[in-house]
Design a protein around this motif. Structure first.
Motif, PDB file in Angstrom:
ATOM      1  N   LEU A  89      22.893 -22.580   8.454  1.00 16.27           N
ATOM      2  CA  LEU A  89      22.596 -21.745   9.617  1.00 16.27           C
ATOM      3  C   LEU A  89      22.336 -20.296   9.182  1.00 16.27           C
ATOM      4  O   LEU A  89      21.351 -19.680   9.597  1.00 16.27           O
ATOM      5  CB  LEU A  89      23.763 -21.807  10.613  1.00 16.27           C
ATOM      6  CG  LEU A  89      23.636 -20.959  11.880  1.00 16.27           C
ATOM      7  CD1 LEU A  89      22.363 -21.289  12.658  1.00 16.27           C
ATOM      8  CD2 LEU A  89      24.867 -21.131  12.775  1.00 16.27           C
ATOM      9  N   ALA A  90      23.211 -19.783   8.310  1.00 19.06           N
ATOM     10  CA  ALA A  90      23.058 -18.400   7.837  1.00 19.06           C
ATOM     11  C   ALA A  90      21.742 -18.221   7.081  1.00 19.06           C
ATOM     12  O   ALA A  90      21.031 -17.224   7.271  1.00 19.06           O
ATOM     13  CB  ALA A  90      24.240 -18.020   6.945  1.00 19.06           C
ATOM     14  N   ALA A  91      21.402 -19.208   6.239  1.00 16.26           N
ATOM     15  CA  ALA A  91      20.176 -19.114   5.434  1.00 16.26           C
ATOM     16  C   ALA A  91      18.940 -19.111   6.334  1.00 16.26           C
ATOM     17  O   ALA A  91      17.992 -18.346   6.114  1.00 16.26           O
ATOM     18  CB  ALA A  91      20.115 -20.279   4.444  1.00 16.26           C
ATOM     19  N   THR A  92      18.953 -19.957   7.365  1.00 18.18           N
ATOM     20  CA  THR A  92      17.801 -20.004   8.281  1.00 18.18           C
ATOM     21  C   THR A  92      17.681 -18.691   9.047  1.00 18.18           C
ATOM     22  O   THR A  92      16.585 -18.133   9.172  1.00 18.18           O
ATOM     23  CB  THR A  92      17.940 -21.185   9.274  1.00 18.18           C
ATOM     24  OG1 THR A  92      18.168 -22.380   8.538  1.00 18.18           O
ATOM     25  CG2 THR A  92      16.677 -21.351  10.104  1.00 18.18           C
ATOM     26  N   LEU A  93      18.798 -18.185   9.547  1.00 16.07           N
ATOM     27  CA  LEU A  93      18.772 -16.913  10.280  1.00 16.07           C
ATOM     28  C   LEU A  93      18.256 -15.786   9.391  1.00 16.07           C
ATOM     29  O   LEU A  93      17.447 -14.950   9.821  1.00 16.07           O
ATOM     30  CB  LEU A  93      20.171 -16.574  10.796  1.00 16.07           C
ATOM     31  CG  LEU A  93      20.693 -17.434  11.960  1.00 16.07           C
ATOM     32  CD1 LEU A  93      22.184 -17.224  12.147  1.00 16.07           C
ATOM     33  CD2 LEU A  93      19.952 -17.122  13.257  1.00 16.07           C
ATOM     34  N   PHE A 128       9.000 -22.780  11.515  1.00 12.60           N
ATOM     35  CA  PHE A 128       9.720 -23.966  11.035  1.00 12.60           C
ATOM     36  C   PHE A 128       8.710 -24.933  10.437  1.00 12.60           C
ATOM     37  O   PHE A 128       7.622 -25.121  10.970  1.00 12.60           O
ATOM     38  CB  PHE A 128      10.483 -24.629  12.188  1.00 12.60           C
ATOM     39  CG  PHE A 128      11.644 -23.804  12.677  1.00 12.60           C
ATOM     40  CD1 PHE A 128      12.883 -23.881  12.059  1.00 12.60           C
ATOM     41  CD2 PHE A 128      11.484 -22.921  13.738  1.00 12.60           C
ATOM     42  CE1 PHE A 128      13.944 -23.104  12.499  1.00 12.60           C
ATOM     43  CE2 PHE A 128      12.537 -22.139  14.179  1.00 12.60           C
ATOM     44  CZ  PHE A 128      13.768 -22.229  13.554  1.00 12.60           C
ATOM     45  N   THR A 129       9.115 -25.536   9.318  1.00 12.18           N
ATOM     46  CA  THR A 129       8.181 -26.411   8.594  1.00 12.18           C
ATOM     47  C   THR A 129       7.872 -27.680   9.364  1.00 12.18           C
ATOM     48  O   THR A 129       6.833 -28.297   9.162  1.00 12.18           O
ATOM     49  CB  THR A 129       8.772 -26.797   7.224  1.00 12.18           C
ATOM     50  OG1 THR A 129      10.126 -27.249   7.433  1.00 12.18           O
ATOM     51  CG2 THR A 129       8.777 -25.606   6.280  1.00 12.18           C
ATOM     52  N   SER A 130       8.793 -28.090  10.259  1.00  6.18           N
ATOM     53  CA  SER A 130       8.567 -29.324  11.030  1.00  6.18           C
ATOM     54  C   SER A 130       9.411 -29.272  12.301  1.00  6.18           C
ATOM     55  O   SER A 130      10.310 -28.448  12.429  1.00  6.18           O
ATOM     56  CB  SER A 130       9.001 -30.551  10.208  1.00  6.18           C
ATOM     57  OG  SER A 130      10.410 -30.484   9.981  1.00  6.18           O
ATOM     58  N   ASP A 131       9.098 -30.198  13.212  1.00  2.00           N
ATOM     59  CA  ASP A 131       9.914 -30.302  14.432  1.00  2.00           C
ATOM     60  C   ASP A 131      11.355 -30.634  14.076  1.00  2.00           C
ATOM     61  O   ASP A 131      12.293 -30.179  14.728  1.00  2.00           O
ATOM     62  CB  ASP A 131       9.356 -31.412  15.347  1.00  2.00           C
ATOM     63  CG  ASP A 131       8.040 -30.979  15.991  1.00  2.00           C
ATOM     64  OD1 ASP A 131       7.726 -29.770  15.932  1.00  2.00           O
ATOM     65  OD2 ASP A 131       7.331 -31.843  16.542  1.00  2.00           O
ATOM     66  N   LYS A 132      11.512 -31.422  13.007  1.00  2.00           N
ATOM     67  CA  LYS A 132      12.858 -31.831  12.593  1.00  2.00           C
ATOM     68  C   LYS A 132      13.667 -30.612  12.137  1.00  2.00           C
ATOM     69  O   LYS A 132      14.860 -30.484  12.426  1.00  2.00           O
ATOM     70  CB  LYS A 132      12.763 -32.866  11.469  1.00  2.00           C
ATOM     71  CG  LYS A 132      14.062 -33.617  11.271  1.00  2.00           C
ATOM     72  CD  LYS A 132      13.910 -34.785  10.316  1.00  2.00           C
ATOM     73  CE  LYS A 132      15.285 -35.425  10.129  1.00  2.00           C
ATOM     74  NZ  LYS A 132      15.422 -36.136   8.900  1.00  2.00           N
ATOM     75  N   ALA A 133      12.991 -29.702  11.425  1.00  2.00           N
ATOM     76  CA  ALA A 133      13.675 -28.489  10.948  1.00  2.00           C
ATOM     77  C   ALA A 133      14.117 -27.627  12.130  1.00  2.00           C
ATOM     78  O   ALA A 133      15.222 -27.069  12.136  1.00  2.00           O
ATOM     79  CB  ALA A 133      12.750 -27.690  10.028  1.00  2.00           C
TER      80      ALA A 133
END
Length: 205
Positions: free
Chosen positions: A14-18, A66-71
């Motif tokens: 979560l932190a990395a994505t933010l 986001f690279t995909s809907d899943k991401a």
């Protein structure tokens, strides 16, 4: 409804994505934690997904964020998990601990957390006026607003730079402040929930 708290690995993800969205005016995890705490403490519950534009900033309008809907789904799941972690702590009155990260110098300052909390308050500004106007309970906001306004660019509201002792006092007061604010708005939240349930019942019949 049982909820499995997020794992350390979940929080790292979560932190990395933010952090990827920081250049686009997104929130880091500390700021998000304060933001969610304010929304959950406040009088009216807002769903975390409704706040995506505030959380990821300009990335909200970027199809390539986001690279995909899943991401994207995984990110929303992690956001929801963190939201439920805070909600459970507040509901059980079990010692809320704000997520505070050390800065580059290794110091925990708390400004990001408090600024996130203040941002959450602004979404329902009028409702929070009830707390500001209550002479007994309004002091609960002092440690939060002191940290939130320390870096404010507006000289009229900016708080003078805190001494280490003052910062320590503010940080130590955050947990009790959040629980106190949560309790302050509890009756209003309950009333709103009951009104919502009554409305749903009417619509069903």
């Amino acid at each position: 409804m049982s909820h499995t708290p997020l794992s350390d690995a979940d929080y790292q993800r979560l932190a990395a994505t933010l952090n990827r969205f920081l250049p686009q005016q997104g929130m880091n995890l500390e700021r998000l934690d304060g933001f969610f705490a304010a929304l959950l403490c406040g009088p009216e519950q807002i769903k975390p997904t409704e706040c995506l534009p505030a959380i990821i900033g300009d990335a909200f309008d970027d199809d390539a964020a986001f690279t995909s809907d899943k991401a994207l789904e995984q990110f929303v799941r992690l956001l929801g998990g963190h939201w439920l972690d805070i909600a459970a702590t507040l509901r059980e009155d079990s010692g809320f601990q704000p997520w505070l990260d050390a800065d580059a110098a290794g110091e925990i300052r708390g400004n990001d957390w408090a600024e996130g909390f203040a941002e959450g308050m602004q979404l329902l500004n009028e409702d929070w006026g009830l707390l500001f106007d209550d002479p007994e309970q309004a002091p609960l906001l002092e440690p939060i607003l002191t940290l939130a306004f320390e870096r404010n660019p507006d000289p009229e509201v900016q708080v003078p730079a805190l001494t280490p002792e003052q910062r320590e006092q503010c940080l130590a007061a955050l947990s009790d402040a959040v629980h106190g604010i949560y309790r302050f708005f509890a009756a209003i939240r309950q009333q709103l929930e009951q009104e919502e349930e009554a409305l749903e019942r009417q619509q069903r019949h």
